[in-house]
Scaffold this motif. Structure first.
Motif, mmCIF file in Angstrom:
data_model
loop_
_atom_site.group_PDB
_atom_site.id
_atom_site.type_symbol
_atom_site.label_atom_id
_atom_site.label_comp_id
_atom_site.label_asym_id
_atom_site.label_seq_id
_atom_site.Cartn_x
_atom_site.Cartn_y
_atom_site.Cartn_z
ATOM 1 N N PHE A 47 0.909 -1.149 0.000
ATOM 2 C CA PHE A 47 0.000 0.000 0.000
ATOM 3 C C PHE A 47 0.946 1.195 0.000
ATOM 4 O O PHE A 47 1.307 1.733 1.042
ATOM 5 N N MET A 50 0.719 4.566 1.830
ATOM 6 C CA MET A 50 0.843 4.513 3.283
ATOM 7 C C MET A 50 2.223 3.994 3.683
ATOM 8 O O MET A 50 2.806 4.439 4.682
ATOM 9 N N GLN A 54 5.235 5.680 6.192
ATOM 10 C CA GLN A 54 5.628 4.874 7.371
ATOM 11 C C GLN A 54 7.144 4.659 7.380
ATOM 12 O O GLN A 54 7.785 4.686 8.436
ATOM 13 N N HIS A 75 12.391 -0.861 -0.332
ATOM 14 C CA HIS A 75 11.698 -2.151 -0.387
ATOM 15 C C HIS A 75 11.281 -2.400 -1.822
ATOM 16 O O HIS A 75 10.843 -1.485 -2.506
ATOM 17 N N ILE A 107 14.865 -2.387 10.674
ATOM 18 C CA ILE A 107 14.280 -3.517 9.939
ATOM 19 C C ILE A 107 13.183 -4.173 10.772
ATOM 20 O O ILE A 107 12.137 -4.566 10.235
ATOM 21 N N LEU A 110 10.134 -1.916 10.518
ATOM 22 C CA LEU A 110 9.571 -2.015 9.163
ATOM 23 C C LEU A 110 8.718 -3.282 9.040
ATOM 24 O O LEU A 110 7.590 -3.238 8.538
ATOM 25 N N LYS A 111 9.247 -4.393 9.525
ATOM 26 C CA LYS A 111 8.519 -5.666 9.398
ATOM 27 C C LYS A 111 7.203 -5.663 10.166
ATOM 28 O O LYS A 111 6.266 -6.361 9.798
ATOM 29 N N GLU A 112 7.155 -4.888 11.255
ATOM 30 C CA GLU A 112 5.938 -4.847 12.082
ATOM 31 C C GLU A 112 4.895 -3.866 11.564
ATOM 32 O O GLU A 112 3.704 -4.072 11.779
ATOM 33 N N SER A 113 5.333 -2.781 10.943
ATOM 34 C CA SER A 113 4.405 -1.661 10.783
ATOM 35 C C SER A 113 4.175 -1.181 9.360
ATOM 36 O O SER A 113 3.241 -0.407 9.132
ATOM 37 N N VAL A 114 4.988 -1.583 8.414
ATOM 38 C CA VAL A 114 4.838 -1.010 7.068
ATOM 39 C C VAL A 114 3.921 -1.914 6.237
ATOM 40 O O VAL A 114 4.138 -3.132 6.174
ATOM 41 N N PRO A 115 2.859 -1.337 5.639
ATOM 42 C CA PRO A 115 1.891 -2.169 4.927
ATOM 43 C C PRO A 115 2.416 -2.725 3.596
ATOM 44 O O PRO A 115 2.188 -2.178 2.527
ATOM 45 N N ILE A 116 3.117 -3.829 3.732
ATOM 46 C CA ILE A 116 3.656 -4.585 2.601
ATOM 47 C C ILE A 116 3.367 -6.052 2.904
ATOM 48 O O ILE A 116 3.453 -6.470 4.064
ATOM 49 N N TRP A 117 3.003 -6.813 1.873
ATOM 50 C CA TRP A 117 2.659 -8.224 2.073
ATOM 51 C C TRP A 117 3.432 -9.107 1.111
ATOM 52 O O TRP A 117 3.659 -8.747 -0.042
ATOM 53 N N GLU A 130 1.037 -13.636 6.669
ATOM 54 C CA GLU A 130 0.440 -12.589 7.508
ATOM 55 C C GLU A 130 1.061 -12.695 8.888
ATOM 56 O O GLU A 130 0.714 -13.597 9.648
ATOM 57 N N GLY A 131 1.985 -11.801 9.186
ATOM 58 C CA GLY A 131 2.728 -11.924 10.436
ATOM 59 C C GLY A 131 3.470 -13.251 10.428
ATOM 60 O O GLY A 131 4.258 -13.523 9.514
#
Lengths: 138, 86
Positions: A47, A50, A54, A75, A107, A110-117, A130-131
């Motif tokens: 996303f 967003m 972030q 990224h 890092i 980033l892994k916890e909060s940035v909307p990337i999948w 997902e997590g």
């Protein structure tokens, strides 16, 4: 955020300066296995409107937590093959302790909060990660 | 007072596949929260994740609580747990 290959050296060049005695670079690489299964390739979706703010916020937080630090991060999205870099976080600081700590915090955050999948194409099917969970993709 | 609030909704990753679309335009009642918006969308797209604890909402590119009210012209996004990095 880019769909092209990431160049860690380019990010290092962006944070280097005469007062920086250390640069710590983290590069995340697409691995050929996950959950005990072989992985053929990945797709990353973001996303972007967003995710980019972030990532900037993570950079700003690093600069206030570790004064004197400079940060660059990138990224990749889209189709990635095994061995390609998905993410690079690069921090320069006066000394190695701050550079390493700030890079690690960067890092992790980033892994916890940035909307990337991440969509994983594996021997047992295609999954959205997902997590810590892998859920079958449509 | 407006009779309805017009929103643009975006879905990402697994939720996008479940909804079968990236964006929808919907109208909701004045006073609706993010949770109300998700409930309306689940009626329209029954395949959408039923466990709301596995979803986060965002309003105008900022994470928001399920109780957050939406306003006319907001961009709402529904987001699965993130997995960037490596």
């Amino acid at each position: 955020m880019t769909t092209g290959p990431l160049d860690a050296r380019e990010l290092e060049a962006a944070v280097t300066h005469p007062g920086a005695g250390a640069i710590c670079t983290f590069t995340g690489i697409v691995r050929d296995n996950s959950r005990g299964q072989s992985v053929t390739h990945l797709d990353y979706e973001a996303f972007a409107e967003m995710a980019v703010p972030q990532m900037r916020k993570i950079g700003d937080d690093i600069k206030s937590r570790w004064p004197g630090a400079r940060v660059a991060m990138a990224h990749r999205t889209g189709h990635l093959e095994i061995g390609e870099a998905s993410v690079v976080v690069c921090v320069s600081a006066p000394h190695r302790e701050e550079a390493i700590a700030a890079c690690r915090w960067g890092i992790d955050t980033l892994k916890e909060s940035v909307p990337i999948w991440k969509k994983e194409h594996a021997a047992d099917g295609t999954f959205w990660i997902e997590g810590h969970e892998a859920k079958p993709a449509g | 007072m407006a009779v309805a609030i017009a929103l643009r909704v975006r879905f990402f990753a697994r939720l996008r596949e479940q909804a079968g679309t990236e964006t929808v335009a919907i109208q909701v009642a004045p006073g609706s929260t993010l949770a109300d918006v998700y409930d309306v969308l689940r009626q329209r797209h029954p395949a959408l994740e039923s466990d709301r604890t596995a979803v986060r909402g965002a309003i105008n590119q900022e994470f928001a609580a399920w109780t957050a009210p939406v306003s006319d012209d907001d961009e709402v996004a529904f987001i699965p747990p993130v997995s960037g990095g490596c």
